[in-house]
Write a protein that holds these residues in place. Structure first.
Motif, PDB file in Angstrom:
ATOM      1  N   TYR A   1      40.925  34.698  32.366  1.00 15.49           N
ATOM      2  CA  TYR A   1      39.896  35.008  31.362  1.00 15.49           C
ATOM      3  C   TYR A   1      40.462  36.014  30.377  1.00 15.49           C
ATOM      4  O   TYR A   1      40.273  37.213  30.535  1.00 15.49           O
ATOM      5  CB  TYR A   1      38.644  35.588  32.032  1.00 15.49           C
ATOM      6  CG  TYR A   1      38.007  34.653  33.033  1.00 15.49           C
ATOM      7  CD1 TYR A   1      37.320  33.521  32.578  1.00 15.49           C
ATOM      8  CD2 TYR A   1      38.095  34.892  34.394  1.00 15.49           C
ATOM      9  CE1 TYR A   1      36.751  32.652  33.479  1.00 15.49           C
ATOM     10  CE2 TYR A   1      37.526  34.031  35.302  1.00 15.49           C
ATOM     11  CZ  TYR A   1      36.853  32.906  34.849  1.00 15.49           C
ATOM     12  OH  TYR A   1      36.294  32.047  35.738  1.00 15.49           O
TER      13      TYR A   1
ATOM     14  N   GLN B   1      36.901  36.796  22.610  1.00 15.93           N
ATOM     15  CA  GLN B   1      37.224  36.599  24.034  1.00 15.93           C
ATOM     16  C   GLN B   1      36.573  37.661  24.890  1.00 15.93           C
ATOM     17  O   GLN B   1      36.042  37.391  25.960  1.00 15.93           O
ATOM     18  CB  GLN B   1      38.741  36.641  24.231  1.00 15.93           C
ATOM     19  CG  GLN B   1      39.420  35.322  23.932  1.00 15.93           C
ATOM     20  CD  GLN B   1      40.919  35.440  24.086  1.00 15.93           C
ATOM     21  OE1 GLN B   1      41.479  36.534  23.976  1.00 15.93           O
ATOM     22  NE2 GLN B   1      41.559  34.313  24.312  1.00 15.93           N
TER      23      GLN B   1
ATOM     24  N   ASN C   1      34.398  36.754  27.851  1.00  9.26           N
ATOM     25  CA  ASN C   1      35.099  36.782  29.143  1.00  9.26           C
ATOM     26  C   ASN C   1      35.014  38.091  29.919  1.00  9.26           C
ATOM     27  O   ASN C   1      35.385  38.126  31.091  1.00  9.26           O
ATOM     28  CB  ASN C   1      36.584  36.482  28.938  1.00  9.26           C
ATOM     29  CG  ASN C   1      36.836  34.993  28.787  1.00  9.26           C
ATOM     30  OD1 ASN C   1      35.989  34.192  29.178  1.00  9.26           O
ATOM     31  ND2 ASN C   1      37.957  34.637  28.213  1.00  9.26           N
TER      32      ASN C   1
END
Lengths: 380, 332
Positions: free
Chosen positions: A279, A286, A290
């Motif tokens: 992740y 992101q 994540n």
């Protein structure tokens, strides 16, 4: 616990015995009567056997346990352990006291923005670091395994090499008494040692600072020490495992130290790398997407390591402010009232850790147990 | 006769993978005798002993001591059987006395009897002076004697010794063998000794079994085995004569029944199927030779050992037909 002799006895079905007797009769023409007598004798003695067996197990285990304990206490390595433990205890008490003092001074002079939290001061003796000396808690998480390793790394293989194991297994005892006796003796020593140092830290802190423990604090310290004992016993069973399966004491010592270093240092790095790969959290997007998964995977992987498991549990037990072991989103924190977790709630958080540590210990011990029971022991 | 067999094995077999360490061993040992299990290193003696003590499970077959199955009832077997392993070890940090006390506790000897028991055993094996020394300082011979005391602690009916004379000096050996002999003659214990040292064992054993590559090739009294060899037409003659010339050699070669002729220093070693002594002395006397040395071998354990090894080897070669198995000699 089943032993080789035990299970063999259970496996013995009447048909089997009868078969053996009849085949013996056919082939051994010289002495069929003797075999008949044997069967009769076995049947008659069966009732007495179970009672006798308990007796044998008790006195042999007792003798082995006492001998192992005496060996440990009279041996040179006990001196090494004592020095390590004493140095650790004294250093951490000194560090904690100076850390607390510095914190109080800073708070009094208004140097820090936050007021010094004086509730659960007694626990701070265990968790505070100062003068660049780590806290008792982190010291024992790092050094504690060493005690387990020292006590267990040559438990079986050195006896094998000295030829004493050979003599031992030819005595009328159950073979598992040997490994169980060794484990129990070392575990006893670990328990005594951990409680002695833990209580010594509290007592020294009390003497030098006048911090008085509350009932809950005492409970928390005791629970923490129980966790510590189990944690060190895991390392004991791990090093015994190596001692069963390696021929030389040096090999098993190196193997267990390597494992210790891996868990203490490299495991967290590895978990971080894997979590980041799975992740990624490089870009803002992101991160948004994540961050939670990354943190959870990271923690999950880390919890394979008994070092992490123990440290996490210890920090929850010894720090009532800590309320969660996993990542929490801001949304979850909205409206939360800051306060201390009661002991029961702290325990609820670390209950799985206790089970995990115990399971790891048992698995390691069970593997060495089975390995030892199946090994053929001959003089080298 | 059959009633007093204390150790018996039936088709006892142990295989490690494809290697058969012990092959269908049928052994019977009488109560009170000293039985010598003889064979080279790696013949399967130790494996047999481990199976007798229930320390390893046989692949096939059964063994029993005094009616107790060695695998299933090994606890009972170990109660009446003392085992003196090769390279017996004691806890180096404990004194001899402490080591014995530990053994006594493992055997459940009552606490109030332990000390007197230890004293009498120490005296018996002649270790009273060294009893309070750390076991780490013991020499090989002392360890072996301490090992005997250790074994006797449980007052065993059967004593099994694995290569007990390894590494002992001649004097120590003599005393040690005396001690073993005593255990049998005075206490009536049954003793199984494994060894590759023929001469020592020969002195004390009532019967011997010869063990080659996992099989028992012969068993019986030493005298019987010797006679058996002789009756099979196997004679070995050592001879040395002056002058040692080709004529003499030629004469020996021409004799009927000579199977093998070799030279060791100045001596000829003649293997034959009949007694050659009369013929040779006659020849020497008639032709002005001086006889320097003549000895008919056979009947002693060395010879017995050699013959059975050769037989076992021949059979093996017959079976294997690879012919790459020669060169095994006695290792005494």
């Amino acid at each position: 616990m089943p032993s080789l002799e035990n299970t063999a006895e259970e496996r013995k079905t009447p048909e089997k015995t009868a078969g053996a007797v009849s085949s013996a009769k056919e082939a051994s023409a010289s002495g069929p009567d003797k075999w008949k007598d044997t069967a009769a004798f076995e049947a008659a003695g069966k009732k007495k056997v179970s009672e006798e067996r308990r007796e044998v197990r008790y006195h042999s285990l007792d003798a082995l346990y006492r001998k192992e304990l005496a060996d440990h206490i009279c041996g040179k390595r006990f001196v090494i352990i004592l020095i390590i433990v004493a140095a650790m205890t004294i250093a951490s008490v000194y560090g904690a006291l100076s850390g607390i003092k510095a914190g109080l001074q800073a708070a009094a002079s208004g140097g820090s923005n936050e007021p010094f939290d004086t509730t659960f001061m007694f626990l701070k003796l265990y968790t505070t670091s100062g003068n660049s000396i780590p806290s008792y808690m982190s010291l024992i998480a790092l050094i504690g395994p060493f005690i387990g390793l020292i006590l267990g790394f040559d438990a079986i293989n050195s006896e094998k090499n000295n030829g004493t194991l050979n003599r031992l297994v030819s005595q009328p005892i159950y073979r598992d008494s040997i490994i169980v006796g060794k484990f129990l003796a070392s575990a006893t020593l670990i328990t005594v040692m951990v409680f002695a140092t833990g209580i010594a830290v509290g007592a020294a802190g009390f003497l030098f600072s006048g911090i008085k423990p509350s009932g809950e604090e005492i409970m928390r310290v005791l629970i923490y020490l129980i966790y510590t004992v189990i944690y060190i016993c895991f390392w004991l069973s791990m090093s015994m495992l190596f001692s069963v399966f390696t021929r030389h004491a040096a090999t098993s010592a190196l193997a267990s130290i390597a494992l210790w270093l891996f868990f203490a240092i490299f495991m967290s790095l590895l978990a971080g790398i894997i979590a980041d790969a799975a992740y990624p959290v490089q870009t803002e997007y992101q991160q948004l997407y994540n961050a939670m998964k990354n943190a959870n995977l990271n923690a999950g992987l880390n919890r394979v390591s008994p070092y992490y498991l123990y440290s996490e549990a210890a920090s929850i037990i010894m720090n009532p402010v800590a309320r969660a072991i996993n990542a929490i989103s801001y949304a979850q924190l909205v409206g939360a009232i800051t306060g201390y977790l009661p002991l029961s709630q702290s325990m609820l958080l670390v209950w799985p850790h206790l089970v995990g540590l115990l399971a790891l210990t048992f698995v390691a011990f069970e593997i060495s147990y089975v390995g030892f029971m199946r090994q053929e022991i001959r003089s080298s | 006769m059959a009633e007093d067999m204390i150790i018996r094995t039936r088709d006892l077999t142990k295989a490690y993978g494809s290697k058969v360490a012990v092959n269908h061993l049928n052994l019977e040992i009488r109560k009170g005798e000293i039985f010598g299990l003889l064979g080279p290193n790696g013949a399967g003696k130790t494996t047999t002993i481990l199976m007798l003590l229930g320390l390893t499970e046989p692949t096939l077959g059964t063994a029993s001591i005094d009616g107790h199955d060695c695998t299933r009832d090994s606890l009972q077997v170990k109660r009446i059987t003392g085992y003196l392993p090769d390279n017996v070890g004691f806890y180096a940090d404990m004194t001899g006395r402490e080591n014995l006390r530990f053994t006594a506790r493992l055997n459940g000897v009552p606490e109030n009897q332990i000390d007197s028991r230890i004293d009498s055993l120490l005296e018996r094996v002649g270790m009273t002076q060294a009893a309070d020394q750390k076991a780490g300082t013991y020499s090989k011979g002392m360890k072996q004697r301490m090992g005997i005391a250790d074994v006797l602690m449980k007052d065993p009916e059967v004593i099994i010794m694995d290569e007990p004379t390894n590494g002992l000096d001649p004097e120590g050996m003599r005393e040690f063998l005396q001690l073993i002999k005593q255990l049998s003659t005075e206490d009536g214990r049954t003793i199984l000794v494994s060894s590759h040292q023929l001469y020592q064992i020969q002195q004390i054993c009532d019967r011997v079994g010869i063990f080659v590559d996992g099989s028992l090739v012969a068993a019986g009294k030493i005298g019987e085995l010797g006679r058996k060899i002789a009756s099979e037409g196997h004679y070995v003659l050592e001879i040395e004569a002056e002058p040692c010339d080709d004529r003499f050699l030629g004469f020996i070669g021409s004799l009927e029944g000579v199977k093998d002729l070799s030279k060791e220093g100045d001596r000829f070693i003649i293997t034959s199927s009949r007694d050659l002594r009369a013929g040779i002395t006659h020849f020497l006397g008639m032709n002005n030779y001086t006889l320097l040395h003549m000895r008919q071998k056979g009947g002693d354990l060395d010879e017995i050992y050699r013959v059975y090894f050769e037989q076992a080897e021949k059979e093996e070669e017959k079976n294997a037909k690879s012919g790459k198995h020669g060169g095994r000699k006695k290792d005494a």
